[in-house]
Motif scaffolding. Structure first.
Motif, PDB file in Angstrom:
ATOM      1  N   LEU A  40      71.854 -14.754   7.368  1.00  0.00           N
ATOM      2  CA  LEU A  40      71.734 -13.334   7.452  1.00  0.00           C
ATOM      3  C   LEU A  40      70.124 -13.173   7.942  1.00  0.00           C
ATOM      4  O   LEU A  40      69.462 -13.458   7.240  1.00  0.00           O
ATOM      5  N   PHE A  41      69.965 -12.343   8.971  1.00  0.00           N
ATOM      6  CA  PHE A  41      68.572 -12.061   9.322  1.00  0.00           C
ATOM      7  C   PHE A  41      68.290 -10.851   8.610  1.00  0.00           C
ATOM      8  O   PHE A  41      69.326  -9.659   8.841  1.00  0.00           O
ATOM      9  N   PHE A  42      67.436 -10.736   7.616  1.00  0.00           N
ATOM     10  CA  PHE A  42      67.010  -9.649   7.041  1.00  0.00           C
ATOM     11  C   PHE A  42      65.616  -9.229   6.992  1.00  0.00           C
ATOM     12  O   PHE A  42      65.099  -8.265   6.368  1.00  0.00           O
ATOM     13  N   GLU A  43      64.948  -9.853   7.822  1.00  0.00           N
ATOM     14  CA  GLU A  43      63.481  -9.730   8.173  1.00  0.00           C
ATOM     15  C   GLU A  43      62.585  -9.198   6.905  1.00  0.00           C
ATOM     16  O   GLU A  43      61.920  -8.271   6.997  1.00  0.00           O
ATOM     17  N   PRO A  72      65.106  -0.451   8.550  1.00  0.00           N
ATOM     18  CA  PRO A  72      66.485  -0.507   8.862  1.00  0.00           C
ATOM     19  C   PRO A  72      66.565  -0.444  10.428  1.00  0.00           C
ATOM     20  O   PRO A  72      67.418  -1.040  11.124  1.00  0.00           O
ATOM     21  N   ASN A  73      65.582   0.036  11.052  1.00  0.00           N
ATOM     22  CA  ASN A  73      65.345   0.268  12.434  1.00  0.00           C
ATOM     23  C   ASN A  73      65.376  -1.201  13.189  1.00  0.00           C
ATOM     24  O   ASN A  73      66.077  -1.755  14.264  1.00  0.00           O
ATOM     25  N   ALA A  74      64.414  -2.084  12.321  1.00  0.00           N
ATOM     26  CA  ALA A  74      64.384  -3.661  12.933  1.00  0.00           C
ATOM     27  C   ALA A  74      65.919  -4.342  12.663  1.00  0.00           C
ATOM     28  O   ALA A  74      66.100  -4.890  13.675  1.00  0.00           O
ATOM     29  N   LEU A  75      66.314  -3.861  11.593  1.00  0.00           N
ATOM     30  CA  LEU A  75      67.613  -4.633  11.202  1.00  0.00           C
ATOM     31  C   LEU A  75      68.673  -4.376  12.294  1.00  0.00           C
ATOM     32  O   LEU A  75      69.466  -5.149  13.056  1.00  0.00           O
ATOM     33  N   VAL A 132      72.289  -5.965  12.458  1.00  0.00           N
ATOM     34  CA  VAL A 132      72.429  -5.819  11.042  1.00  0.00           C
ATOM     35  C   VAL A 132      72.698  -4.414  10.796  1.00  0.00           C
ATOM     36  O   VAL A 132      71.984  -3.562  11.106  1.00  0.00           O
ATOM     37  N   THR A 133      73.977  -4.201  10.139  1.00  0.00           N
ATOM     38  CA  THR A 133      74.405  -2.635   9.745  1.00  0.00           C
ATOM     39  C   THR A 133      75.116  -2.986   8.282  1.00  0.00           C
ATOM     40  O   THR A 133      74.853  -4.046   7.967  1.00  0.00           O
ATOM     41  N   LYS A 134      75.227  -1.871   7.603  1.00  0.00           N
ATOM     42  CA  LYS A 134      75.982  -1.848   6.339  1.00  0.00           C
ATOM     43  C   LYS A 134      77.316  -2.588   6.617  1.00  0.00           C
ATOM     44  O   LYS A 134      77.642  -3.326   5.482  1.00  0.00           O
ATOM     45  N   ASP A 143      54.943  -8.756 -10.697  1.00  0.00           N
ATOM     46  CA  ASP A 143      55.070  -8.190 -11.978  1.00  0.00           C
ATOM     47  C   ASP A 143      56.363  -8.650 -12.983  1.00  0.00           C
ATOM     48  O   ASP A 143      56.328  -8.352 -13.951  1.00  0.00           O
ATOM     49  N   GLY A 144      56.977  -9.939 -12.254  1.00  0.00           N
ATOM     50  CA  GLY A 144      58.000 -10.278 -12.978  1.00  0.00           C
ATOM     51  C   GLY A 144      59.302  -9.711 -13.067  1.00  0.00           C
ATOM     52  O   GLY A 144      60.398 -10.346 -13.649  1.00  0.00           O
ATOM     53  N   ALA A 145      59.317  -8.487 -12.290  1.00  0.00           N
ATOM     54  CA  ALA A 145      60.649  -7.785 -12.371  1.00  0.00           C
ATOM     55  C   ALA A 145      61.698  -8.607 -11.559  1.00  0.00           C
ATOM     56  O   ALA A 145      61.405  -9.569 -10.956  1.00  0.00           O
ATOM     57  N   ASN A 146      62.766  -8.182 -11.707  1.00  0.00           N
ATOM     58  CA  ASN A 146      63.949  -8.580 -10.933  1.00  0.00           C
ATOM     59  C   ASN A 146      64.090  -8.110  -9.363  1.00  0.00           C
ATOM     60  O   ASN A 146      65.044  -7.527  -8.987  1.00  0.00           O
ATOM     61  N   ARG A 147      63.148  -8.503  -8.715  1.00  0.00           N
ATOM     62  CA  ARG A 147      62.808  -8.051  -7.228  1.00  0.00           C
ATOM     63  C   ARG A 147      62.188  -9.093  -6.677  1.00  0.00           C
ATOM     64  O   ARG A 147      61.466  -9.750  -7.213  1.00  0.00           O
ATOM     65  N   ALA A 148      62.682  -9.303  -5.624  1.00  0.00           N
ATOM     66  CA  ALA A 148      62.327 -10.393  -4.644  1.00  0.00           C
ATOM     67  C   ALA A 148      62.176 -10.021  -3.222  1.00  0.00           C
ATOM     68  O   ALA A 148      62.874  -9.067  -2.929  1.00  0.00           O
ATOM     69  N   VAL A 149      61.545 -10.838  -2.446  1.00  0.00           N
ATOM     70  CA  VAL A 149      61.658 -10.852  -0.896  1.00  0.00           C
ATOM     71  C   VAL A 149      62.418 -11.936  -0.400  1.00  0.00           C
ATOM     72  O   VAL A 149      62.206 -13.111  -0.756  1.00  0.00           O
TER      73      VAL A 149
END
Length: 137
Positions: free
Chosen positions: A123-126, A77-80, A85-87, A105-111
């Motif tokens: 959008l910069f999300f670093e 959050p600090n870098a964003l 970038v805020t809410k 692990d195949g979960a519905n998670r990504a970077v």
């Protein structure tokens, strides 16, 4: 002798705490797989600006028409916030296109590597994802 004992104990505590912090943080390759690229198009359901990584929860409609929630990791959050970038920058309901890499692990998670609003704004999300080929900095 007492001063030396206190110094040694303090140094030991500092090293132990440092090890805990280092263990809690992960590198890209530990959690995500460059061989599992994903492109997600969906609507923001929730935004978490929490340490150590921020998350965008996105509702994506899959090939069968089912809505699936994905979590997309970003920077701290600090870098964003330092980059503006805020809410308020990513309102719930916003449509995003996210190019990134799925969790090992195949979960519905990504970077997220590249995140774009429906209107074309980037959008910069670093996230920790490596840059696209040809975009190395």
């Amino acid at each position: 002798m007492r001063v030396r004992s206190v110094t040694v104990a303090t140094a030991g505590l500092v090293f132990a705490l440092g090890a805990l912090v280092a263990e809690g943080h992960h590198a890209f390759a530990t959690e995500f797989d460059v061989a599992r690229p994903v492109t997600l198009k969906g609507k923001v359901a929730k935004l978490e600006l929490i340490n150590p990584h921020s998350w965008i929860h996105v509702d994506v409609v899959d090939e069968s028409g089912k809505t699936v929630r994905w979590m997309v990791e970003g920077g701290s959050p600090n870098a964003l916030v330092r980059r503006g970038v805020t809410k308020a920058s990513i309102p719930v309901g916003s449509e995003l296109v996210i190019v990134g890499y799925q969790a090992r692990d195949g979960a519905n998670r990504a970077v997220g590597r590249d995140i774009t609003f429906a209107d074309g704004r980037e959008l910069f999300f670093e996230g920790s994802a490596p840059p696209a080929a040809g975009n190395a900095q």
